[in-house]
Design an enzyme around this catalytic site. Structure first.
Site, PDB file in Angstrom:
ATOM      1  N   LYS A  57      38.928  60.939  23.969  1.00  0.00           N
ATOM      2  CA  LYS A  57      39.624  59.846  24.662  1.00  0.00           C
ATOM      3  C   LYS A  57      40.157  58.832  23.652  1.00  0.00           C
ATOM      4  O   LYS A  57      39.722  58.828  22.492  1.00  0.00           O
ATOM      5  CB  LYS A  57      38.655  59.176  25.644  1.00  0.00           C
ATOM      6  CG  LYS A  57      37.455  58.503  24.984  1.00  0.00           C
ATOM      7  CD  LYS A  57      36.388  58.133  26.014  1.00  0.00           C
ATOM      8  CE  LYS A  57      35.198  57.456  25.348  1.00  0.00           C
ATOM      9  NZ  LYS A  57      34.054  57.308  26.270  1.00  0.00           N
ATOM     10  N   ARG A 158      28.035  51.884  35.734  1.00  0.00           N
ATOM     11  CA  ARG A 158      29.477  52.059  35.565  1.00  0.00           C
ATOM     12  C   ARG A 158      29.876  53.087  36.621  1.00  0.00           C
ATOM     13  O   ARG A 158      29.297  53.096  37.705  1.00  0.00           O
ATOM     14  CB  ARG A 158      29.765  52.488  34.117  1.00  0.00           C
ATOM     15  CG  ARG A 158      31.179  52.182  33.651  1.00  0.00           C
ATOM     16  CD  ARG A 158      31.375  52.417  32.152  1.00  0.00           C
ATOM     17  NE  ARG A 158      31.304  53.831  31.774  1.00  0.00           N
ATOM     18  CZ  ARG A 158      31.556  54.282  30.545  1.00  0.00           C
ATOM     19  NH1 ARG A 158      31.925  53.451  29.582  1.00  0.00           N
ATOM     20  NH2 ARG A 158      31.473  55.565  30.270  1.00  0.00           N
ATOM     21  N   TYR A 287      48.792  32.027   4.536  1.00  0.00           N
ATOM     22  CA  TYR A 287      48.887  30.999   5.573  1.00  0.00           C
ATOM     23  C   TYR A 287      47.660  30.090   5.585  1.00  0.00           C
ATOM     24  O   TYR A 287      46.524  30.569   5.510  1.00  0.00           O
ATOM     25  CB  TYR A 287      48.993  31.652   6.957  1.00  0.00           C
ATOM     26  CG  TYR A 287      50.262  32.407   7.191  1.00  0.00           C
ATOM     27  CD1 TYR A 287      51.517  31.791   7.087  1.00  0.00           C
ATOM     28  CD2 TYR A 287      50.221  33.760   7.536  1.00  0.00           C
ATOM     29  CE1 TYR A 287      52.678  32.504   7.321  1.00  0.00           C
ATOM     30  CE2 TYR A 287      51.380  34.478   7.772  1.00  0.00           C
ATOM     31  CZ  TYR A 287      52.617  33.839   7.656  1.00  0.00           C
ATOM     32  OH  TYR A 287      53.759  34.541   7.886  1.00  0.00           O
ATOM     33  N   MET A 335      50.219  39.467   9.291  1.00  0.00           N
ATOM     34  CA  MET A 335      50.535  40.541  10.237  1.00  0.00           C
ATOM     35  C   MET A 335      50.739  41.893   9.548  1.00  0.00           C
ATOM     36  O   MET A 335      50.255  42.918  10.023  1.00  0.00           O
ATOM     37  CB  MET A 335      51.785  40.162  11.044  1.00  0.00           C
ATOM     38  CG  MET A 335      52.044  41.072  12.224  1.00  0.00           C
ATOM     39  SD  MET A 335      53.503  40.605  13.169  1.00  0.00           S
ATOM     40  CE  MET A 335      52.937  39.150  14.019  1.00  0.00           C
TER      41      MET A 335
HETATM   42  C1  LIG Z   1      32.932  57.841  25.651  1.00  0.00           C
HETATM   43  C2  LIG Z   1      31.969  58.691  26.370  1.00  0.00           C
HETATM   44  C3  LIG Z   1      31.168  59.612  25.685  1.00  0.00           C
HETATM   45  C4  LIG Z   1      31.083  59.656  24.165  1.00  0.00           C
HETATM   46  O1  LIG Z   1      30.281  58.603  23.689  1.00  0.00           O
HETATM   47  P1  LIG Z   1      29.859  58.457  22.153  1.00  0.00           P
HETATM   48  O2  LIG Z   1      28.890  57.352  22.139  1.00  0.00           O
HETATM   49  O3  LIG Z   1      31.111  58.120  21.392  1.00  0.00           O
HETATM   50  O4  LIG Z   1      29.297  59.771  21.751  1.00  0.00           O
HETATM   51  C5  LIG Z   1      30.394  60.484  26.430  1.00  0.00           C
HETATM   52  N1  LIG Z   1      30.395  60.423  27.782  1.00  0.00           N
HETATM   53  C6  LIG Z   1      31.121  59.528  28.479  1.00  0.00           C
HETATM   54  C7  LIG Z   1      31.063  59.515  29.958  1.00  0.00           C
HETATM   55  C8  LIG Z   1      31.929  58.628  27.798  1.00  0.00           C
HETATM   56  O5  LIG Z   1      32.632  57.721  28.489  1.00  0.00           O
END
Ligand SMILES: *Cc1c(COP(=O)(O)O)cnc(C)c1O
Length: 395
Positions: A57, A158, A287, A335
């Protein structure tokens, strides 16, 4: 040690045209050898019956989703995990055939159509959302059943259905037309903590939910629970599949989890010196003049800044590597550029390579170092580099 003429030990992959390589002011190197190594290491610590879902992701935590996904699949991962539908589509458009789980929420008709069309597997987390999926697939005369993963909330608070009603929820999903429960999972909130109380409680709840489902006579699909920390900390969390993200990228979720596995950092952030100059004692730098030269000094201007993802809060605090040596960054990070005190190194040349994150000679600066300085976590550091920095595959 890296120089502007050669980069020993780092071979530019065929994907990267030499001109692109040498014309860049700054870039992110993705070490595919290290990535392969990390996936193989994880493969070694899980049993033969446990699959690896590589979490890619957020553009593979900033490393480039397609390249990372392909490399992970070549080295033992068999599943991919993304957060959103477009992230899944990007992998399919690149020709990747492996099963892809969407870890985030999906519920709109457009998302549901795309999931079915691109053969992505959604996370199902509430009766309302499950019903929307089933009805939408019915409305478009979907002629088979869509593989879905049921998510149980065992304490992360969550996405997910409450663990206490897991059995009921699974029965509900199973009765819906067009949905086929191909997986069931939960997510750990504190697996990187040395205190295992919450993790153990989540584990117990997950076990209870699974047993309840079994007791209802339902055949268990692919069961998965562990993120990187869970994968490293306890094999009883592995089940049928593990979902490592961070560990694939070569970072340990916590110092006490480092021992069990040998991981190599995948991302290196580099930039070039664009100008070298001498400034007199008392001269202000950048800056706001947050740095005033305490004596005559030689400084280097470097072509990378906060718009590339170098946190401005590291101004006057960070070190970088040149020729395998640590030097201090001085003045506010701007920047697109930042300045270094290079008084201690002889004859620095324009074009020389500066390592912000990663290795140069025997020295290394890690995302953990930055995270500690900034009071955040390495995950956020990896994800912070912008697309203005080209990703260059190296081996
Ligand atoms: C992001 C995520 C992972 C991976 O987590 P890490 O701590 O980076 O290994 C696994 N499962 C779910 C549901 C996630 O959202």
């Amino acid at each position: 040690m890296l120089s502007h003429e050669q980069t020993p030990g780092v071979t530019v992959s065929q994907q990267c045209d030499a001109y692109v390589w040498f014309s860049q002011r700054a870039w992110v190197e993705i070490n595919l050898g290290a990535l392969s190594h990390n996936v193989q290491q994880l493969k070694k610590i899980v049993s033969d019956t446990t699959s690896i879902l590589a979490v890619v992701k957020a553009d593979a935590y900033g490393h480039g989703a397609v390249t990372v996904a392909k490399t992970a699949l070549q080295n033992g991962a068999t599943w991919l995990g993304v957060a959103t539908v477009p992230e899944g589509i990007q992998l399919r458009e690149a020709g990747i055939q492996a099963p892809i789980l969407i870890l985030g929420a999906t519920h709109t008709p457009e998302q549901i159509h795309a999931i079915a069309h691109w053969r992505l597997q959604p996370t199902i987390y509430s009766p309302k959302q499950a019903l929307v999926f089933s009805q939408e697939l019915e409305a478009v005369n979907y002629n088979s059943s869509l593989p879905v993963h049921v998510m149980i909330d065992t304490g992360m608070s969550r996405l997910g259905t409450n663990w206490q009603s897991a059995g009921e929820f699974v029965q509900f999903v199973q009765r819906l037309p067009h949905l086929n429960m191909s997986g069931i999972y939960s997510h750990l909130a504190t697996a990187d903590s040395p205190d295992t109380t919450v993790m153990n409680l989540q584990h117990q709840r997950f076990e209870k939910a699974i047993n309840e489902i079994k007791a209802l006579g339902i055949k268990l699909p692919c069961v998965h629970f562990a993120n990187s920390a869970g994968t490293l900390v306890d094999s009883s969390l592995h089940y049928d599949m593990v979902r490592p993200g961070l560990a694939i990228y070569g970072l340990s979720p916590a110092p006490h989890l480092k021992a069990g596995v040998n991981l190599k950092g995948v991302m290196q952030v580099r930039a070039r010196v664009t100008q070298v100059k001498t400034i007199g004692k008392g001269t202000g730098v950048s800056y706001g003049y947050t740095y005033i030269a305490p004596e005559d000094m030689r400084i280097a201007v470097v072509g990378i800044g906060y718009a590339d993802g170098v946190p401005r809060n590291l101004s006057n605090k960070m070190q970088v590597l040149i020729r395998g040596q640590r030097v201090s960054q001085i003045g506010s990070i701007t920047m697109d550029q930042l300045m270094l005190d290079v008084s201690a190194i002889d004859d620095i040349q324009e074009g020389e390579i500066v390592t912000l994150l990663g290795q140069d000679g025997d020295e290394e600066i890690t995302a953990d170092d930055w995270a500690t300085q900034l009071g955040t976590i390495s995950w956020e550091i990896l994800c912070s580099f912008k697309h203005r920095l080209p990703r260059v595959a190296v081996s």
